[in-house]
Each structure stands twice: as structure tokens, then as C-alpha cells.
Design a protein around this motif. Structure first.
Motif, PDB file in Angstrom:
ATOM      1  N   THR A  68       0.834  -1.215   0.000  1.00 49.17           N
ATOM      2  CA  THR A  68       0.000   0.000   0.000  1.00 49.17           C
ATOM      3  C   THR A  68       0.856   1.246   0.000  1.00 49.17           C
ATOM      4  OG1 THR A  68      -1.683  -1.220   1.241  1.00 49.17           O
ATOM      5  CG2 THR A  68      -1.866   1.181   1.202  1.00 49.17           C
ATOM      6  N   ASP A  69       1.964   1.207   0.741  1.00 48.64           N
ATOM      7  CA  ASP A  69       2.865   2.370   0.786  1.00 48.64           C
ATOM      8  C   ASP A  69       3.435   2.657  -0.597  1.00 48.64           C
ATOM      9  OD1 ASP A  69       2.495   2.658   3.512  1.00 48.64           O
ATOM     10  OD2 ASP A  69       4.124   1.251   3.982  1.00 48.64           O
ATOM     11  N   PHE A  70       3.735   1.626  -1.357  1.00 48.87           N
ATOM     12  CA  PHE A  70       4.278   1.844  -2.698  1.00 48.87           C
ATOM     13  C   PHE A  70       3.213   2.401  -3.638  1.00 48.87           C
ATOM     14  CE2 PHE A  70       7.312  -1.325  -1.082  1.00 48.87           C
ATOM     15  CZ  PHE A  70       8.504  -0.679  -1.373  1.00 48.87           C
ATOM     16  N   GLU A  71       1.952   2.065  -3.395  1.00 42.96           N
ATOM     17  CA  GLU A  71       0.873   2.589  -4.232  1.00 42.96           C
ATOM     18  C   GLU A  71       0.565   4.059  -3.898  1.00 42.96           C
ATOM     19  OE1 GLU A  71      -2.474   0.094  -3.707  1.00 42.96           O
ATOM     20  OE2 GLU A  71      -1.606  -1.642  -4.740  1.00 42.96           O
ATOM     21  N   ARG A  72       0.659   4.398  -2.631  1.00 43.78           N
ATOM     22  CA  ARG A  72       0.241   5.729  -2.189  1.00 43.78           C
ATOM     23  C   ARG A  72       1.351   6.761  -2.298  1.00 43.78           C
ATOM     24  NH1 ARG A  72      -2.223   4.931   3.650  1.00 43.78           N
ATOM     25  NH2 ARG A  72      -2.319   7.212   3.427  1.00 43.78           N
ATOM     26  N   PHE A  73       2.589   6.304  -2.132  1.00 45.17           N
ATOM     27  CA  PHE A  73       3.681   7.279  -2.082  1.00 45.17           C
ATOM     28  C   PHE A  73       4.721   6.973  -3.150  1.00 45.17           C
ATOM     29  CE2 PHE A  73       2.155   6.552   2.288  1.00 45.17           C
ATOM     30  CZ  PHE A  73       1.626   7.800   2.561  1.00 45.17           C
ATOM     31  N   ASP A  74       5.381   8.029  -3.530  1.00 45.31           N
ATOM     32  CA  ASP A  74       6.509   7.896  -4.457  1.00 45.31           C
ATOM     33  C   ASP A  74       7.774   7.802  -3.618  1.00 45.31           C
ATOM     34  OD1 ASP A  74       8.142   7.766  -6.587  1.00 45.31           O
ATOM     35  OD2 ASP A  74       8.012   9.921  -7.088  1.00 45.31           O
ATOM     36  N   LEU A 107      10.566  -6.343  -5.756  1.00 44.01           N
ATOM     37  CA  LEU A 107      10.904  -6.795  -7.105  1.00 44.01           C
ATOM     38  C   LEU A 107       9.633  -6.818  -7.938  1.00 44.01           C
ATOM     39  CD1 LEU A 107      12.960  -7.995  -9.165  1.00 44.01           C
ATOM     40  CD2 LEU A 107      12.270 -10.264  -8.319  1.00 44.01           C
ATOM     41  N   THR A 108       9.744  -6.303  -9.168  1.00 43.22           N
ATOM     42  CA  THR A 108       8.627  -6.310 -10.115  1.00 43.22           C
ATOM     43  C   THR A 108       8.945  -7.278 -11.242  1.00 43.22           C
ATOM     44  OG1 THR A 108       8.091  -4.009  -9.593  1.00 43.22           O
ATOM     45  CG2 THR A 108       7.206  -4.919 -11.638  1.00 43.22           C
ATOM     46  N   LEU A 109       8.022  -8.212 -11.510  1.00 39.00           N
ATOM     47  CA  LEU A 109       8.188  -9.200 -12.569  1.00 39.00           C
ATOM     48  C   LEU A 109       7.233  -8.880 -13.703  1.00 39.00           C
ATOM     49  CD1 LEU A 109       8.277 -12.460 -10.392  1.00 39.00           C
ATOM     50  CD2 LEU A 109      10.226 -11.168 -11.269  1.00 39.00           C
ATOM     51  N   LEU A 110       7.743  -8.829 -14.926  1.00 40.63           N
ATOM     52  CA  LEU A 110       6.927  -8.632 -16.121  1.00 40.63           C
ATOM     53  C   LEU A 110       6.701  -9.994 -16.752  1.00 40.63           C
ATOM     54  CD1 LEU A 110       8.728  -5.480 -17.591  1.00 40.63           C
ATOM     55  CD2 LEU A 110       6.774  -5.569 -16.029  1.00 40.63           C
ATOM     56  N   ILE A 133       2.657 -10.791  -2.135  1.00 41.31           N
ATOM     57  CA  ILE A 133       2.664 -11.004  -3.578  1.00 41.31           C
ATOM     58  C   ILE A 133       1.414 -10.336  -4.144  1.00 41.31           C
ATOM     59  CG2 ILE A 133       2.653 -12.698  -5.442  1.00 41.31           C
ATOM     60  CD1 ILE A 133       3.935 -14.693  -3.571  1.00 41.31           C
ATOM     61  N   ASN A 134       1.647  -9.331  -5.029  1.00 41.88           N
ATOM     62  CA  ASN A 134       0.544  -8.553  -5.620  1.00 41.88           C
ATOM     63  C   ASN A 134      -0.389  -7.985  -4.538  1.00 41.88           C
ATOM     64  OD1 ASN A 134       1.413  -8.904  -8.232  1.00 41.88           O
ATOM     65  ND2 ASN A 134       0.133 -10.711  -8.597  1.00 41.88           N
ATOM     66  N   GLY A 135       0.247  -7.439  -3.490  1.00 42.58           N
ATOM     67  CA  GLY A 135      -0.497  -6.770  -2.434  1.00 42.58           C
ATOM     68  C   GLY A 135      -1.124  -7.686  -1.416  1.00 42.58           C
ATOM     69  N   GLU A 136      -0.995  -9.014  -1.565  1.00 45.85           N
ATOM     70  CA  GLU A 136      -1.599  -9.956  -0.625  1.00 45.85           C
ATOM     71  C   GLU A 136      -0.518 -10.550   0.272  1.00 45.85           C
ATOM     72  OE1 GLU A 136      -4.204 -14.117  -0.662  1.00 45.85           O
ATOM     73  OE2 GLU A 136      -3.739 -13.074  -2.535  1.00 45.85           O
ATOM     74  N   LEU A 137      -0.714 -10.453   1.598  1.00 48.29           N
ATOM     75  CA  LEU A 137       0.241 -11.019   2.560  1.00 48.29           C
ATOM     76  C   LEU A 137       0.194 -12.543   2.467  1.00 48.29           C
ATOM     77  CD1 LEU A 137       2.263 -10.567   4.863  1.00 48.29           C
ATOM     78  CD2 LEU A 137       0.324 -10.671   6.462  1.00 48.29           C
ATOM     79  N   LYS A 138       1.346 -13.145   2.174  1.00 55.26           N
ATOM     80  CA  LYS A 138       1.397 -14.581   1.955  1.00 55.26           C
ATOM     81  C   LYS A 138       2.042 -15.355   3.111  1.00 55.26           C
ATOM     82  CE  LYS A 138      -0.606 -15.117  -2.021  1.00 55.26           C
ATOM     83  NZ  LYS A 138      -1.798 -15.989  -2.156  1.00 55.26           N
ATOM     84  N   GLU A 170       4.143  -8.149  -8.374  1.00 57.15           N
ATOM     85  CA  GLU A 170       4.933  -7.351  -7.434  1.00 57.15           C
ATOM     86  C   GLU A 170       5.205  -8.197  -6.181  1.00 57.15           C
ATOM     87  OE1 GLU A 170       4.606  -2.932  -5.546  1.00 57.15           O
ATOM     88  OE2 GLU A 170       3.016  -4.356  -4.990  1.00 57.15           O
ATOM     89  N   ILE A 171       6.486  -8.255  -5.807  1.00 59.23           N
ATOM     90  CA  ILE A 171       6.906  -8.994  -4.609  1.00 59.23           C
ATOM     91  C   ILE A 171       7.508  -7.990  -3.632  1.00 59.23           C
ATOM     92  CG2 ILE A 171       8.379 -10.817  -3.685  1.00 59.23           C
ATOM     93  CD1 ILE A 171       8.323 -12.102  -6.462  1.00 59.23           C
ATOM     94  N   VAL A 172       6.962  -7.952  -2.420  1.00 59.50           N
ATOM     95  CA  VAL A 172       7.470  -7.073  -1.364  1.00 59.50           C
ATOM     96  C   VAL A 172       7.871  -7.954  -0.184  1.00 59.50           C
ATOM     97  CG1 VAL A 172       6.964  -5.181   0.216  1.00 59.50           C
ATOM     98  CG2 VAL A 172       6.045  -5.148  -2.108  1.00 59.50           C
ATOM     99  N   LEU A 173       9.082  -7.755   0.311  1.00 59.82           N
ATOM    100  CA  LEU A 173       9.623  -8.596   1.377  1.00 59.82           C
ATOM    101  C   LEU A 173      10.224  -7.716   2.468  1.00 59.82           C
ATOM    102  CD1 LEU A 173      10.411 -11.428   2.465  1.00 59.82           C
ATOM    103  CD2 LEU A 173      12.540 -11.223   1.141  1.00 59.82           C
ATOM    104  N   GLN A 174       9.656  -7.806   3.681  1.00 59.68           N
ATOM    105  CA  GLN A 174      10.210  -7.103   4.831  1.00 59.68           C
ATOM    106  C   GLN A 174      11.119  -8.061   5.612  1.00 59.68           C
ATOM    107  OE1 GLN A 174       7.010  -5.629   7.234  1.00 59.68           O
ATOM    108  NE2 GLN A 174       6.438  -4.002   5.776  1.00 59.68           N
ATOM    109  N   VAL A 175      12.299  -7.566   6.018  1.00 56.62           N
ATOM    110  CA  VAL A 175      13.272  -8.377   6.759  1.00 56.62           C
ATOM    111  C   VAL A 175      13.816  -7.549   7.912  1.00 56.62           C
ATOM    112  CG1 VAL A 175      15.444  -9.658   6.680  1.00 56.62           C
ATOM    113  CG2 VAL A 175      13.932  -9.678   4.695  1.00 56.62           C
ATOM    114  N   SER A 176      13.898  -8.159   9.084  1.00 58.20           N
ATOM    115  CA  SER A 176      14.551  -7.499  10.229  1.00 58.20           C
ATOM    116  C   SER A 176      15.453  -8.500  10.929  1.00 58.20           C
ATOM    117  CB  SER A 176      13.504  -6.962  11.209  1.00 58.20           C
ATOM    118  OG  SER A 176      12.794  -8.024  11.828  1.00 58.20           O
ATOM    119  N   ASN A 177      16.530  -7.986  11.523  1.00 60.53           N
ATOM    120  CA  ASN A 177      17.480  -8.864  12.205  1.00 60.53           C
ATOM    121  C   ASN A 177      18.117  -8.121  13.375  1.00 60.53           C
ATOM    122  OD1 ASN A 177      19.354 -11.065  12.687  1.00 60.53           O
ATOM    123  ND2 ASN A 177      20.906  -9.708  11.822  1.00 60.53           N
TER     124      ASN A 177
END
Length: 692
Positions: A68-74, A107-110, A133-138, A170-177
Motif C-alpha cells: 500500500t505504501d508503494f501505491e500511495r507514495f513515491d 521486485l517487479t516481474l513482467l 505477492i501482488n499486495g496480498e500477505l502470503k 509485485e513482490i514485497v519482502l520485509q526483513v529485520s534482524n
């Protein structure tokens, strides 16, 4: 030998090629992601296979963005990083990043518009992650947070199914360590159809559990061997190595332990993963030392155990953020250990130790997979965790070698058991033979004792006659009433008394010779003598006896006839006895013939006289000392009856035999007389003797 070396090299090359093929061979050339975009248009997954999304991903440091952040903000605070990879030592706004922190990958896949169900396979991320994946939490692994207090680590590879909508994924991956010294995306991320990904994961799980089952069974088997043979520590060490392999497979790769125990604590998971290294290395060193103690120095083993014990204690008592930093130093230790083992294995192979080549091959394969995992863990290469395969090959080689040793040891035991059985049977036979020998000797001793009793009885009887006669003559000579009568026959009486005493002395001398015969055997000087020469020498000493009765002795013996006897014994105890008897029973002016013949195995000496002969009952007991065979000669000569038994004893001592043939008759007949036959083992004459 040359062909064997060629086969050995080919096997190694095939192993290396197989090992590396997964890293360098692909079904079709494909350009990876560039600046956060990967073009998969025209890629047919059913035909071309799965793809790895390895390349440049968008990277947003210290930001946890959602789709959602990528859709709403640049969002412009992005940079591009390689995935898979760690963010350690990356530069962000002139800041060198450490392993601790949080970030968002995108990452964006065409793709072509295709309605088939797809799947995305992600390996474990360090140390918490969320995937859209495509805005859905998997999927969610642990708790992703921007503070250590809120974060929770967790390891588990995931497979997420989805259906593409349109021509863009669209693949969005959050990582923390905040718990490991390295942070980032670990391992490959694969995209394919649902069937492809599921089949790959299922196949990998099957392989892992088959490997676990095989290695675990091998461990139990070798523990059993150790309990049967406590001195073989190699079985114990190898059993523990197999258990280490099982733990390694469970905690790496697919992290099957997370599938078996979904709620397993991450801290326990990571400690087990590292303790596998810390404990496995000294066990491997102890195992190799037990196999080849002459080549593997004990000092290296002790040092290895000490250093690994320190790493193990640190891994148990310190938090993961600390002991995971020590893995680099431990990997250096592994490399040094492997180099030392290479040197040891080269010595072992050169010295042709049992199972050396098989162990060397297993170690070589294992070493390659371990090096691969070291570089993989460091992020230098992005292949796979191949050490389970290395473990499997190594376990097979070492198990086969131990089985070979055990089989050889068992075969040796069987051979030794058969030899022991043969020795036991041989010993039993020897005991039986020895018992039989002792029985025979005992019988011989008993017989000799009985013979001596009879011998002494005969001796007493024979001595009583001459001694009694001498006593009678002495009584007669000492009688005053017979003095006048004796004076006329004094010389005759003295002669008769001398004959009685001489006969007694002769009996005593021959008895003494018979009694010491066994002792004399040990001191005899056996030598090769010429029969003709020895007999002629003996006749010279008997010349006075021969002249008294005017006897003619004819000798017809080849010069080269040789026998092996004691020269003095042959002349005095054998030949002289026989010749004096022949003279004794021959008439005055008689003839004695001495001749010989031979066969391939013996020489026969023949002594023939033409005297009065003897009856058959005397001839049959001539050589028996217990029988009274003494008779007077043709001119009244006396004897003891012991001469011929002594002759027989001495002839048998020299390995010969003696026999007699005698006929009674008048002196005018030619069919009377006695012939003595003595046979000795044939001693081939020398060439010079035959020529002379």
C-alpha cells in the motif's frame, strides 16, 4: 596399476562435475533482475522450468514498507542490492551497515498474461520476514519489527501459491534482524508453477528424510558394533558422526526440523546448527586417528579437541549474536584441518593402508561440499547446502571401509580359528603318537627289565659252572690226603683251573659290554669305512688264533664297498666275535670264506665256515641272550653264549640286520657248516674310489 589410477581420476572428475553442475548449468539462459525489474515475458514455465529471482532488487534501509505504501507514495530512498545476499558492510548514505537492522526488498516481474497457478519458494531469511505477492500477505516468519524488543526470530522456508493477475507481479519482502551477526535475504528465491515448486520441495524433503533414515540406521548399526567390540573406538566415533549428520540435515537446507516441530525455538535451532560444526570436527579427527594412528599425529587430535571444546562452550553459553560471529574463525580451522587431512591421506594412500583410497575419495568429496557450504554461508556463492550429499558419500565410503575391515577381521578370526582347530587336532595326534611312543618305550623298558632278570639268571647259571669248577680244583689241591696224587697232575689241574677262571672273566666282560651298550650308542663315532680294508686289518689282530688251528681265510670283497659304522666297534664287537666262533667250530686246517654282495639299498657281508655246524634249535636262538647256546669247539674251546647276542645288538645299532644258516654233518661232507649274513645300508662310493 596405470588403469586403476585412470579410473580413480575419472571418478573424482565425475564427482566434481556432478557436484558443481547445479551451480553452473541451467536449462535456458535468462537475465536476472536489473534495478528491481525482471522481464519474464516469453518464458514458458512448463517448458523452460523454474527461475531463480537472483539479481538486483530494490532495497529500502530502515524502512518497513507495505504494498500500500508503494501505491500511495513515491518512495525515492531506494537503492539496489544483490539478492540473495547480506546487507553487512553495505554503504547507505555514507553509512557502513552492520548485520543489525531492518529493510524492505521489492521486485517487479513482467510476465505474460497466463491464468495458471504459480508458486514462490523462499528460504529462511535472517531472522524475521513478511512476504506480499501482488499486495496480498502470503507468509510471516517470526515478528518483523524496527526494535529488538518487538522482534522475534524464526527459521522456516516457505512456499506461497498465487494466481497472477495481469502482466505484472509485485513482490514485497520485509526483513529485520537483531539476533544474528549477519542480516539480509539468505538463499535463492524460486518462481515456478505450483506443480514444479511442490514437486521440488517434496523431492528435497524425500531426499532429506531418506538421507536421515540411512545415516541414522548406519549410526545404530555402528553403535551395535562398538558394543560388541569395545576396543574398536572407530565404530563409536563414526556412530556419533552419523548423528551429527542427521542434526545437520535437520537444521539446514529445508530446515526439516521446523516442519517436524513448527513451534521450535529459534535460539535452540541456531545453537544446534552451530554445535553440529563444533562437535563434528573433533569427532572426525578422532575417527581418522583411530583408523590411521601412525599417520595422524596425536598432538593434532588433542589440539583439535581442545579448540573445538572452547567453541562448543562459547556456543552454549553466549547469545547467537556473539557466537555466530566466531564462525569465520571456525571455518579457518576447518580449512586447516582439511589441509592436514589431505597430507595424512596422501601418506596413507602411498603406504597402501587398508581402505585408504576409499576413505580418501570420501573425504575429498566431503571436503568439496564443505568448502561449498563455507562460501555459501559467507554469501560468496549462491548454490545450495551440499554438505548433506557430501555426508552421504562420505558415510557410504567410510561404512564400506569399516565393513571391509570388520569382514577382514572376521575372516582373520575364522582363519585363526581353523588354524587353532588344526593345531588342536595336530596336538591331539601328537599327544596320541607321544602316548603311543611312551607306551612302546614303557613296554620296551619293561621287556628290557624282564630280559635283564632272565639275563642275570642265565649269567648266574653260567658263572656257577666255571667258578664251581675252579673251587673244586682249589679244594682238591688243598686236600692233604690228595697231595701225592695231585703232584703228578698239578700242571694239568692248574691249566684247567685257569680255563675256568678265564671263562668266568670272559662271561663278566661280555656281560659288562651288553649292559653299557645303550650308553655306548651315544658316544659312537659313526664314519664311512672301506669294508675290505677294515676286515683285513681285523684279521691281522687275529693271526695268532688262526695259526693255532691252521685255518685258511679267503677274503673276496670289492675295494670300493663302503659302510657307515663305528670302526672300532665293528672290528672288535662284530667281526671278531663272528670270526672267533667260525674258528672255534672249524676243524684244524679248515677254510673260512669272507665275501660280499650288494643291491640298490644294502651291502651284505657273508662269513662262511665248513665246521661242525649247529642244530636248528640252537640256530633259532643264537641271538637270544636268555637261551644257553654255548658249546665247546672242535678242540674243546669254551664260550659264554653271549657273543652273538651282542653282535646282533651292535648290527642293529648301525641300522643293519643279521641272520644265520647252519647245517650239521660229518667233516667229510660238504653240506655242513655255518654261514652268517650281515646286511648294512648301502653307502654309495665316491668316484675316486671306483676309479682306483
Amino acid at each position: 596399476m596405470y588403469k586403476i589410477k585412470i579410473v580413480w581420476v575419472v571418478l573424482m572428475l565425475v564427482s566434481v562435475t556432478t557436484l558443481m553442475s547445479q551451480s553452473f548449468i541451467r536449462q535456458k539462459v535468462l537475465v536476472g533482475p536489473q534495478k528491481g525489474v525482471m522481464d519474464l515475458r516469453g518464458w514458458q514455465f512448463d517448458k523452460d522450468g523454474m527461475v531463480k529471482l537472483n539479481g538486483e532488487w530494490e532495497f529500502y534501509w530502515k524502512s518497513l514498507y507495505t504494498p500500500t505504501d508503494f501505491e500511495r507514495f513515491d518512495l525515492t530512498d531506494k537503492q539496489y542490492v544483490q539478492v540473495p545476499g547480506y546487507w553487512n558492510r553495505m554503504s547507505h548514505r555514507e553509512e557502513i551497515l552492520t548485520g543489525f537492522g531492518y529493510a524492505t526488498y521489492r521486485l517487479t516481474l513482467l510476465v505474460d498474461d497466463q491464468p495458471q497457478e504459480m508458486a514462490l519458494r523462499t528460504m529462511a531469511q535472517v531472522t524475521s520476514s513478511k512476504l506480499w505477492i501482488n499486495g496480498e500477505l502470503k507468509s510471516v516468519n517470526g515478528d518483523v519489527a524496527n526494535r529488538v524488543e518487538e522482534a522475534k526470530p524464526f527459521y522456516r522456508p516457505r512456499v506461497d501459491h498465487f494466481v497472477p493477475k495481469g502482466e505484472r507481479i509485485e513482490i514485497v519482502l520485509q526483513v529485520s534482524n537483531f539476533f544474528h551477526h549477519k542480516g539480509g535475504v539468505w538463499g535463492n528465491i524460486q518462481l515456478g508453477t505450483k506443480e514444479q515448486i511442490d514437486r521440488t520441495v517434496r523431492t528435497k524433503s524425500i531426499i532429506d528424510f531418506v538421507l536421515i533414515g540411512v545415516v541414522l540406521a548406519t549410526a545404530i548399526y555402528h553403535f551395535g558394533l562398538f558394543f560388541l567390540r569395545r576396543k574398536e573406538l572407530s565404530y563409536l566415533y563414526f556412530g556419533f558422526i552419523c548423528l551429527i549428520i542427521v542434526l545437520r540435515v535437520l537444521t539446514t537446507g529445508n530446515h526439516e526440523i521446523s516442519n517436524l516441530f513448527p513451534e521450535i525455538d529459534w535460539f535452540l535451532h541456531i545453537r544446534v546448527q552451530y554445535l553440529v560444526f563444533h562437535v563434528g570436527l573433533p569427532l572426525l579427527g578422532l575417527f581418522i586417528y583411530e583408523l590411521f594412528p601412525d599417520e595422524f599425529h596425536i598432538g593434532v587430535v588433542k589440539s583439535l579437541v581442545l579448540v573445538c571444546s572452547i567453541f562448543t562452550i562459547v556456543g552454549l553459553l553466549t547469545p547467537p549474536v556473539f557466537f555466530t560471529q566466531m564462525i569465520t574463525w571456525f571455518q579457518v580451522l576447518i580449512v586447516l584441518f582439511c589441509l592436514y587431512v589431505v597430507v595424512v591421506m596422501s601418506k596413507v594412500v602411498r603406504r597402501r593402508r587398508e581402505g585408504a583410497r576409499l576413505i580418501a575419495f570420501g573425504f575429498f568429496f566431503f571436503f568439496l561440499t564443505w568448502v561449498n557450504d563455507i562460501f555459501y554461508e559467507q554469501g560468496v556463492i549462491w548454490t545450495l547446502n551440499l554438505i548433506p550429499l557430501g555426508y552421504l558419500v562420505s558415510v557410504f565410503c567410510q561404512s564400506f571401509m569399516l565393513a571391509t575391515r570388520f569382514s577382514n577381521a572376521l575372516q582373520t578370526v575364522e582363519i585363526q580359528a581353523n588354524e587353532l582347530k588344526a593345531i588342536s587336532e595336530n596336538l591331539e595326534r601328537k599327544v596320541e603318537l607321544r602316548t603311543e611312543e611312551l607306551r612302546q618305550k614303557n613296554e620296551t623298558i619293561q621287556k628290557r627289565a624282564n630280559d635283564r632278570k632272565k639275563f642275570i639268571h642265565v649269567l648266574c647259571h653260567d658263572l656257577s659252572n666255571p667258578i664251581g669248577g675252579a673251587r673244586s680244583f682249589l679244594e682238591l689241591m688243598s686236600d692233604p690226603d690228595s697231595e701225592a696224587e695231585i703232584s703228578d697232575h698239578k700242571k694239568e689241574l692248574e691249566k684247567m683251573m685257569d680255563q675256568c677262571l678265564s671263562s668266568a672273566i670272559e662271561i663278566i666282560d661280555q656281560t659288562r659290554e651288553s649292559m653299557v651298550l645303550e650308553d655306548y650308542k651315544a658316544s659312537m663315532n659313526i664314519e664311512r669305512i672301506h669294508l675290505n680294508e677294515t676286515i683285513r686289518e681285523a684279521l691281522i689282530h687275529l693271526d695268532h688264533i688262526v695259526r693255532q688251528k691252521d685255518i685258511s681265510i679267503q677274503v673276496d670283497i670289492p675295494e670300493y664297498f663302503v659302510i657307515e659304522v663305528d670302526r672300532i666297534c665293528f672290528m672288535n664287537s662284530i667281526f671278531n666275535n663272528i670270526i672267533t666262533n667260525a674258528i672255534k667250530f672249524s676243524s684244524r686246517g679248515g677254510i673260512i670264506r669272507i665275501k660280499s654282495d650288494h643291491s640298490d639299498s644294502e651291502i651284505r657281508l657273508i662269513i662262511q665256515d665248513f665246521g661242525i655246524g649247529m642244530p636248528s634249535e640252537i640256530a633259532s636262538t643264537l641271538f637270544t641272550p636268555q637261551e644257553g647256546t654255548s658249546r665247546r669247539g672242535t678242540e674243546g674251546e669254551t664260550g659264554t653264549g653271549f657273543g652273538m647276542p651282542l653282535v646282533k645288538h651292535f648290527v642293529e645299532v648301525f641300522g643293519g640286520t643279521i641272520d644265520v644258516e647252519s647245517f650239521e654233518g660229518s667233516e667229510k661232507s660238504n653240506s655242513h657248516g655255518t654261514t652268517i649274513f650281515i646286511s648294512f645300508p648301502f653307502s654309495p662310493p665316491s668316484l675316486s674310489s671306483q676309479q682306483s
